[in-house]
Design an enzyme around this catalytic site. Structure first.
Site, mmCIF file in Angstrom:
data_model
loop_
_atom_site.group_PDB
_atom_site.id
_atom_site.type_symbol
_atom_site.label_atom_id
_atom_site.label_comp_id
_atom_site.label_asym_id
_atom_site.label_seq_id
_atom_site.Cartn_x
_atom_site.Cartn_y
_atom_site.Cartn_z
ATOM 1 N N ASP A 175 -23.984 2.243 -5.153
ATOM 2 C CA ASP A 175 -24.990 3.256 -5.444
ATOM 3 C C ASP A 175 -24.357 4.487 -6.081
ATOM 4 O OD1 ASP A 175 -27.711 4.478 -5.042
ATOM 5 O OD2 ASP A 175 -26.550 5.828 -3.772
ATOM 6 N N GLU B 12 -24.185 0.896 -10.236
ATOM 7 C CA GLU B 12 -25.314 1.677 -10.726
ATOM 8 C C GLU B 12 -24.716 2.939 -11.348
ATOM 9 O OE1 GLU B 12 -29.183 4.294 -9.351
ATOM 10 O OE2 GLU B 12 -27.486 4.011 -8.022
#
Length: 664
Positions: A333, A386
């Site tokens: 993330d 990401e």
């Protein structure tokens, strides 16, 4: 009775301390934390915690009435405190009482604890992760011998707590929390990992996805964080069951042919008093200087990546999830927040690196170190970034100067496509570059095309709400978008609810709108997704050469007047598919495109077919090529291109297969 301080030969060795101190103890979770063990013939639990700046550390537990005076730990080299508690057993609830140099006391959960109480309680629980019997040996052996990048990867991204709840028709089991949501029945509760195995896995298999991606399942205190504010990095959340229950879920996925990816959050952690923040009375896990150690907009703090023990904590954490829970990949993330020292920080509120730049050298080293170890120990694993900027070489190996990920979300493609489909179709002719620009950079990284949870929250609208027009146009456009996504180079990720056209934004407190499945538009979209997956997995041209230019060739990308594009996708053996996309509601009954080979081209997929809710316009199963050069190719097809639709055709020689249907 046995004296805890009579045991001098404790499990943590000098070599363990040395490796931990240099950041290379990749199984440190086997030594730090709480471990049921037998020493000198006596059964008990060994506790060890890193708190180098504490004046005193004790184990608080059910066993001692939560009295910090009873089981005070001994401090050894490297700042690790330890004690063996005879008679303690699995299931014991415990915390660490940490007293700083000024005598102030903090109660902390175990950073390496394998299980925690269900929120809002915060104690760690002694757990034994060796008791589950796995049945996925064949899956793991196949994964280790496979290069995932030349195989189909289609990921169903899911938040376990809001995919589906169980209402009071099935009373909650002991310990499973009720969920307060206005749209749920009173007393509704989360499904357990075992119940999810029975409900979620068959659903995802029916749709045809190859992998599940789970929003963070590490322990977190607040449901509304979606799991992204982690407190227990080594504890699978107790919201849905025990660690063994989660092992069962992953095992079942593997037995059913599904890979499991978990979201991993190394970029920050919350300030909750029982967590890692200010752990031993000092900034132990986080940077002390707020100019590098805080994300003010998120209310969180940043790991100190330059400290060997912290880096060891994070690297071993990834290996732990692969080793103990047999996961197949991580999706990391907010990578950009780690790579840039000025991320979301105004001028004057961040510190440059030692060279004066804004690159976070500690985070770069962390990723390179992690991936050099991960892929050596777990070949066939996935590590997905990401990363929302143009940082170069994200998916290049560390030895070549990259960060070592093997996939990166293509955020540029996502933004371009959603902006394009949000336009009135008449205006799309002026923005043709939005659907073609991604090919300019598509092979600079190993990209994954992702339509994720972030695109259907915070007022961004659900997928049908992003698209103008009536209901027919909305769902025709969604079929066209998904079809283009699966034919475009790159692996795929789709968030739950998108597969049937959820008409509300995702709400973490509620179920998906399953009642919509009684309506034809949603049934048809789901059927299209099933058939799209069948095509995707059956055609090597759509996945074998995703990351080299040799797997893609434009036929025509400049027909902005009609908002039509056409291209070839090629397999490793040179076989190919023809793809045509029409991004307007205008029918083109006589549309010519060039093709490289003579013969019959069968129509494998037509998103405008009636079974998908389309108008039923097509090419009667396929078209014969003509000896008429076009678009730089020696032959051409004269196609009927439906409105807001995608066509996929496959070349067949005149002698292959059944007799081709007559054109009409």
């Amino acid at each position: 009775m046995h004296d805890p301080y009579a045991f001098t030969e404790l499990p943590l060795t000098d070599f363990d301390r040395h490796l931990f101190g240099e950041g290379t103890h990749y199984q440190i979770y086997e030594k730090l934390g709480a471990h049921p063990t037998t020493l000198e013939g006596v059964a008990g639990v060994y506790f060890a915690v890193w708190a180098p700046n504490a004046r005193n550390v004790s184990v608080l537990s059910d066993w001692n009435g939560w009295d910090g005076r009873i089981h005070q730990m001994r401090k050894g080299a490297s700042g690790i405190w330890e004690i063996f508690v005879p008679g303690a057993t699995v299931g014991l609830h415990y915390k660490y009482e940490i007293k700083n140099q000024n005598g102030h006391i903090y109660e902390k959960t175990d950073p390496y604890g394998f299980q925690q109480e269900i929120r809002p309680k915060t104690a760690s629980i002694v757990a034994d992760l060796s008791t589950y019997t796995w049945h996925d040996q064949a899956w793991l052996a196949q994964r280790a011998a496979t290069d995932p990048l030349v195989h189909p990867i289609s990921v169903y991204e899911v938040h376990l707590g809001s995919w589906l709840h169980d209402a009071m028709d099935n009373p909650p089991a002991d310990g499973y929390p009720a969920v307060a949501a206005a749209d749920l029945k009173p007393g509704a509760r989360f499904l357990t990992y075992r119940e999810l195995a029975d409900k979620l896995i068959p659903y995802v298999k029916e749709l045809g996805f190859t992998h599940l991606e789970l929003l963070p399942v590490a322990e977190h205190p607040y449901d509304g964080s979606w799991g992204y504010q982690v407190v227990g990095f080594y504890a699978v959340t107790s919201r849905y069951g025990t660690p063994q229950d989660f092992m069962y879920f992953v095992d079942r996925c593997h037995q059913e042919g599904l890979g499991v990816i978990v979201d991993w959050v190394p970029g920050h952690f919350p300030r909750d008093g029982h967590g890692l923040a200010f752990f031993d009375g000092t900034h132990l896990y986080e940077y002390a200087d707020p100019r590098i150690g805080e994300h003010k907009q998120w209310g969180t703090v940043v790991f100190n990546y330059s400290r060997h023990e912290v880096k060891n904590f994070l690297i071993a954490n990834v290996l732990f999830w692969f080793e103990k829970f047999h996961i197949d990949g991580i999706r990391v993330d907010a990578v950009a927040s780690m790579l840039y020292l000025d991320y979301l920080r105004p001028a004057g509120e961040w510190l440059p690196n030692k060279y004066g730049g804004r690159e976070h050298l500690g985070a770069i080293e962390l990723f390179r170190h992690l991936h050099s170890v991960l892929f050596e120990k777990y070949p066939g694993a996935l590590s997905i970034a990401e990363e929302s900027t143009a940082w170069p070489m994200i998916t290049w190996p560390a030895y070549a100067g990259g960060l070592g990920f093997n996939l990166k979300w293509n955020m540029g493609w996502m933004h371009d496509m959603l902006d394009y489909f949000a336009m009135d179709p008449w205006f799309r002719q002026f923005h043709q570059q939005r659907v073609t620009f991604s090919i300019w950079y598509a092979f600079s990284e190993n990209f994954m095309l992702a339509l994720s949870h972030d695109e259907v929250v915070h007022g961004k609208s659900p997928m049908p709400g992003k698209i103008p027009g009536d209901e027919w146009q909305k769902y025709a456009s969604l079929r066209c978008l998904y079809g283009y996504m699966f034919c475009h180079p790159g692996k795929k990720t789709l968030f739950m609810g998108m597969e049937f056209g959820q008409t509300r934004e995702w709400n973490v407190w509620d179920d998906l709108d399953w009642h919509l499945m009684q309506h034809p538009s949603h049934q048809n979209l789901k059927l299209f997704m099933q058939d799209l997956h069948t095509l995707y997995k059956a055609q090597p041209a759509l996945y074998e050469v995703d990351f080299q230019l040799e797997g893609f060739q434009w036929i025509e990308c400049d027909d902005n007047r009609n908002s039509v594009i056409s291209f070839l996708r090629k397999a490793a053996d040179g076989s190919f598919l023809v793809v045509v996309c029409n991004f307007t509601p205008v029918l083109h009954p006589s549309y010519r495109i060039g093709v490289p080979e003579p013969g019959f081209y069968g129509e494998l997929l037509n998103s405008d077919a009636q079974q998908y809710g389309g108008s039923g316009v097509g090419n009667l199963g396929g078209k014969w090529s003509e000896d008429w050069s076009c678009h730089g190719f020696p032959y051409s097809l004269y196609l009927c291109v439906p409105p807001l639709a995608i066509l996929v055709l496959q070349w067949q020689s005149a002698t292959q297969g059944a007799e081709a249907p007559t054109e009409g």
